[in-house]
Each structure stands twice: as C-alpha cells, then as structure tokens.
Design an enzyme around this catalytic site. Structure first.
Site, PDB file in Angstrom:
ATOM      1  N   ARG A 107      39.434  22.230   5.988  1.00 35.15           N
ATOM      2  CA  ARG A 107      38.944  22.109   7.382  1.00 35.15           C
ATOM      3  C   ARG A 107      37.492  21.803   7.935  1.00 35.15           C
ATOM      4  NH1 ARG A 107      41.092  25.845  11.649  1.00 35.15           N
ATOM      5  NH2 ARG A 107      41.497  23.845  12.619  1.00 35.15           N
ATOM      6  N   GLN A 114      37.596  29.844  21.419  1.00 36.48           N
ATOM      7  CA  GLN A 114      38.306  30.537  20.292  1.00 36.48           C
ATOM      8  C   GLN A 114      38.366  29.465  19.057  1.00 36.48           C
ATOM      9  OE1 GLN A 114      42.361  31.943  21.949  1.00 36.48           O
ATOM     10  NE2 GLN A 114      41.473  30.381  23.459  1.00 36.48           N
ATOM     11  N   ASN A 115      37.722  28.364  19.318  1.00 36.26           N
ATOM     12  CA  ASN A 115      37.684  27.169  18.251  1.00 36.26           C
ATOM     13  C   ASN A 115      36.492  27.366  17.202  1.00 36.26           C
ATOM     14  OD1 ASN A 115      39.606  26.137  19.874  1.00 36.26           O
ATOM     15  ND2 ASN A 115      38.280  24.533  20.637  1.00 36.26           N
ATOM     16  N   ILE A 116      37.067  27.258  15.965  1.00 40.97           N
ATOM     17  CA  ILE A 116      36.085  27.389  14.819  1.00 40.97           C
ATOM     18  C   ILE A 116      35.290  26.067  14.639  1.00 40.97           C
ATOM     19  CG2 ILE A 116      37.250  29.595  13.999  1.00 40.97           C
ATOM     20  CD1 ILE A 116      38.575  28.021  11.840  1.00 40.97           C
ATOM     21  N   HIS A 121      36.243  33.724  17.850  1.00 36.32           N
ATOM     22  CA  HIS A 121      36.822  33.520  16.605  1.00 36.32           C
ATOM     23  C   HIS A 121      36.095  33.282  15.303  1.00 36.32           C
ATOM     24  CE1 HIS A 121      41.220  33.571  18.942  1.00 36.32           C
ATOM     25  NE2 HIS A 121      40.372  34.596  18.773  1.00 36.32           N
ATOM     26  N   CYS A 172      29.018  37.402   3.686  1.00 38.16           N
ATOM     27  CA  CYS A 172      29.117  37.987   2.401  1.00 38.16           C
ATOM     28  C   CYS A 172      29.801  39.269   2.491  1.00 38.16           C
ATOM     29  CB  CYS A 172      27.833  37.854   1.702  1.00 38.16           C
ATOM     30  SG  CYS A 172      27.733  38.813   0.210  1.00 38.16           S
ATOM     31  N   CYS A 207      26.224  34.368  -3.170  1.00 37.43           N
ATOM     32  CA  CYS A 207      25.686  34.766  -1.769  1.00 37.43           C
ATOM     33  C   CYS A 207      24.219  34.407  -1.906  1.00 37.43           C
ATOM     34  CB  CYS A 207      25.932  36.097  -1.440  1.00 37.43           C
ATOM     35  SG  CYS A 207      25.109  36.487  -0.083  1.00 37.43           S
ATOM     36  N   ALA A 218      42.251  17.212  28.533  1.00 36.82           N
ATOM     37  CA  ALA A 218      41.155  17.612  28.738  1.00 36.82           C
ATOM     38  C   ALA A 218      39.938  16.818  28.973  1.00 36.82           C
ATOM     39  CB  ALA A 218      40.762  18.627  27.703  1.00 36.82           C
TER      40      ALA A 218
HETATM   41  P1  OAD Z   1      47.127  26.351  20.530  1.00 36.37           P
HETATM   42  O1  OAD Z   1      47.618  25.344  19.531  1.00 36.37           O
HETATM   43  O2  OAD Z   1      47.963  27.489  20.607  1.00 36.37           O
HETATM   44  O3  OAD Z   1      47.142  25.718  21.987  1.00 36.37           O
HETATM   45  C1  OAD Z   1      46.613  24.550  22.419  1.00 36.37           C
HETATM   46  C2  OAD Z   1      46.834  24.215  23.864  1.00 36.37           C
HETATM   47  O4  OAD Z   1      46.155  22.935  24.211  1.00 36.37           O
HETATM   48  C3  OAD Z   1      48.373  24.036  24.070  1.00 36.37           C
HETATM   49  O5  OAD Z   1      48.616  24.850  25.525  1.00 36.37           O
HETATM   50  C4  OAD Z   1      48.217  22.673  24.414  1.00 36.37           C
HETATM   51  O6  OAD Z   1      49.357  22.216  25.602  1.00 36.37           O
HETATM   52  C5  OAD Z   1      46.965  22.208  25.164  1.00 36.37           C
HETATM   53  N1  OAD Z   1      46.539  20.974  24.766  1.00 36.37           N
HETATM   54  C6  OAD Z   1      46.957  20.169  23.780  1.00 36.37           C
HETATM   55  N2  OAD Z   1      46.221  18.987  23.639  1.00 36.37           N
HETATM   56  C7  OAD Z   1      45.489  18.941  24.667  1.00 36.37           C
HETATM   57  C8  OAD Z   1      44.435  18.154  25.637  1.00 36.37           C
HETATM   58  N3  OAD Z   1      44.470  17.002  25.079  1.00 36.37           N
HETATM   59  N4  OAD Z   1      44.091  18.422  26.639  1.00 36.37           N
HETATM   60  C9  OAD Z   1      44.386  19.535  27.221  1.00 36.37           C
HETATM   61  N5  OAD Z   1      45.097  20.657  26.694  1.00 36.37           N
HETATM   62  C10 OAD Z   1      45.697  20.370  25.387  1.00 36.37           C
HETATM   63  O7  OAD Z   1      45.597  26.783  20.396  1.00 36.37           O
HETATM   64  P2  OAD Z   1      44.807  27.737  20.994  1.00 36.37           P
HETATM   65  O8  OAD Z   1      45.387  28.401  22.214  1.00 36.37           O
HETATM   66  O9  OAD Z   1      43.418  27.615  20.855  1.00 36.37           O
HETATM   67  O10 OAD Z   1      43.214  31.989  16.364  1.00 36.37           O
HETATM   68  O11 OAD Z   1      45.252  29.058  19.731  1.00 36.37           O
HETATM   69  C11 OAD Z   1      44.556  30.178  19.975  1.00 36.37           C
HETATM   70  C12 OAD Z   1      44.148  31.082  18.658  1.00 36.37           C
HETATM   71  O12 OAD Z   1      45.538  30.852  17.866  1.00 36.37           O
HETATM   72  C13 OAD Z   1      43.077  30.238  17.799  1.00 36.37           C
HETATM   73  O13 OAD Z   1      41.850  30.402  18.154  1.00 36.37           O
HETATM   74  C14 OAD Z   1      43.682  30.600  16.439  1.00 36.37           C
HETATM   75  C15 OAD Z   1      45.137  30.514  16.724  1.00 36.37           C
HETATM   76  O14 OAD Z   1      46.115  31.334  15.740  1.00 36.37           O
HETATM   77  C16 OAD Z   1      43.050  32.580  15.174  1.00 36.37           C
HETATM   78  O15 OAD Z   1      42.876  31.898  14.117  1.00 36.37           O
HETATM   79  C17 OAD Z   1      42.262  33.922  15.160  1.00 36.37           C
END
Ligand code: OAD
Length: 235
Positions: free
Chosen positions: A57, A89-91, A107, A115, A134, A216
């Site tokens: 990734r 929440q994005n990495i 996140h 480390c 490290c 978006a």
């Molecule tokens: P998700 O994959 O759960 O949700 C993505 C959201 O973005 C969905 O509601 C889609 O409808 C929406 N979406 C997709 N394409 C889009 C676009 N072009 N424009 C606008 N919206 C769009 O991702 P997250 O909600 O970020 O955590 O997931 C939350 C957390 O769950 C992540 O940070 C990660 C994951 O497990 C960890 O790893 C701790």
C-alpha cells in the site's frame, strides 16, 4: 466572522485518486479480510504478511495524486487557518500532497514507521518486510505507524474538544461504521454544531442535519466555494 469547522475525511475522498476504499462491493482489501491484516493479533500471528500488505500500500502512494477534493480542503485551510481542523481516517498522504499543512491522521500514516523497542516514530517511504533496523535504536522492531482495530486512534482528547467547540462538523467520504470516528457527528451536535455529510451515498450514521450525495471531487469544491463566498461577504 469567526467560524470554526471540523472536517473528517475517509477513504471516499481518495477513491477518485485511485486509492481503493475499504468497504467496496466484496468488503475485501486485495483479497484480505481487514481482521487478517489490520489488528495487533494479525501482526503477532504473521508479521511478514502484515508488513508486506502495508509495504504494497505504501508503494502505491508513489503512483497516486491528490484530486480536486483534497485541493479544495487545502484552499479552505488557507482561508480559515487555525479555525479549521482537518481530521482524516486515511493513512495515505493525499491531503498533504494536495497542499494541506495541518492534517490530523487519527489512524496513523503509511509513510511513517514506529519502533516498538524505543517508541520513536520516523518518516518512512521504503519497505518494512525486510525488517530494517530502527534509525533511532538499531533494533529491528519497526511496524507501520498505523492504528489497527483494537488500538486507540491518535489525539482523541484534542478531537473531542474541537468537536464540542466547533460551529460546523463536515464528514466527507466515510461509511460511518468504524468508531470512534462514526460517533463524531453526535459529539458535534451535542455541542451545538451544525452537521453536514458529503458522501456518495448516505452513511450508516446518518444523523447529519444536512446530507449531500455525489462524488467528492464535485461536492467538496462546491461546498468550499460556498463557505469562502459566505465568509467573504460577511467580511
Ligand atoms: P469505507 O470504505 O468504509 O467507506 C468509504 C465511503 O466513501 C463509503 O460510504 C462510500 O460510499 C464513499 N465513497 C466512495 N467513493 C466516493 C467518492 N468518489 N466520493 C465520495 N464518497 C465516496 O472507508 P472509511 O469510512 O474511511 O480503519 O473507513 C473507515 C475506517 O475503516 C478506515 O480508516 C480503516 C477501515 O477499516 C482502520 O484501518 C483502523
């Protein structure tokens, strides 16, 4: 006029940049269940698998770039300065690539390593699967500096305070199923803030007063233009 805005972003804001979301149609990431690669237990059971997964990734970040939504939020930061808190929440680092300078990665970040021996964190662009030493202590104990399920997201006290103090909370591109982020809307509303979601579809935690559906790259620039026009007209 002083408006304090908290923005939360999720995988949906990076989807149009070519970064896959987590909960696509099959709910898998490159054939892995999240629980197999994104938990401390997974790391303990198969460190190489988890390191390789995050290495892959991290490598993809070199091939993707920010989109109009990331850039619009950077423009908003220029206008609002400290009155904007951008939490992601994005990495990935697409907010930074888009020009945002103050991004709270709740996140963690793919481009950082942590480390486990000396507890220091380092910017990291290479691989971790080959267990490099490290840079701080020399021990081969680096892991991705990302928050896994069962671990505490970063900066929650500061986030809760900002949510309680803000005038507007905006959630962008997140499915609203992963806590604590999914509860931010309730926190902000309890503090008296207005709440808005910008998402492809209504999120699971659809307690927002206002909701707009669409990509978006269309919704975010349009919303930022509205906010900046409103601020400009009030002076
Ligand atoms: P998700 O994959 O759960 O949700 C993505 C959201 O973005 C969905 O509601 C889609 O409808 C929406 N979406 C997709 N394409 C889009 C676009 N072009 N424009 C606008 N919206 C769009 O991702 P997250 O909600 O970020 O955590 O997931 C939350 C957390 O769950 C992540 O940070 C990660 C994951 O497990 C960890 O790893 C701790």
């Amino acid at each position: 006029m002083n408006v304090q805005i908290v923005v939360l972003t999720g995988a949906g804001i990076s989807a149009e940049s070519g970064v896959p979301t987590f909960r696509g149609p099959d709910g898998l990431w490159e054939g892995h269940h999240l629980e197999d690669v994104a938990t401390p237990e997974a790391f303990a059971a198969d460190r190489l698998l988890v390191q390789r997964f995050y290495d892959a990734r991290r490598a993809t970040l070199a091939r993707v770039g920010p989109n109009a939504a990331h850039r619009a939020l950077a423009e908003l930061e220029q206008v609002l300065g400290d009155d904007l808190l951008l939490i992601t929440q994005n990495i990935d680092d697409l907010h930074e690539q888009g020009g945002s300078q103050r991004v709270h990665h709740m996140h963690g970040e793919l481009r950082a390593a942590w480390c486990r021996a000396c507890d220091q964190r380092f910017g990291w662009s290479g691989a971790l699967a080959d267990e490099p030493p490290c840079p701080g202590c020399g021990v081969r104990a680096l892991r991705p500096d990302v928050v896994w399920f069962g671990e505490m997201p970063y900066g929650m006290d500061e986030i809760h305070q900002a949510l309680f103090d803000c005038d507007l909370f905006v959630s962008i591109g997140t499915s609203g199923v992963v806590y604590p982020a999914a509860g931010f809307v309730d926190y902000a509303a309890a503090g008296g803030a207005d709440t808005l979601e910008l998402n492809l579809e209504r999120a699971a935690n659809s307690d927002f007063r206002l909701s707009r559906q669409g990509p978006a790259t269309e919704l975010v620039p349009a919303w930022v233009a509205e906010v900046t026009a409103r601020l400009g007209s009030v002076g």
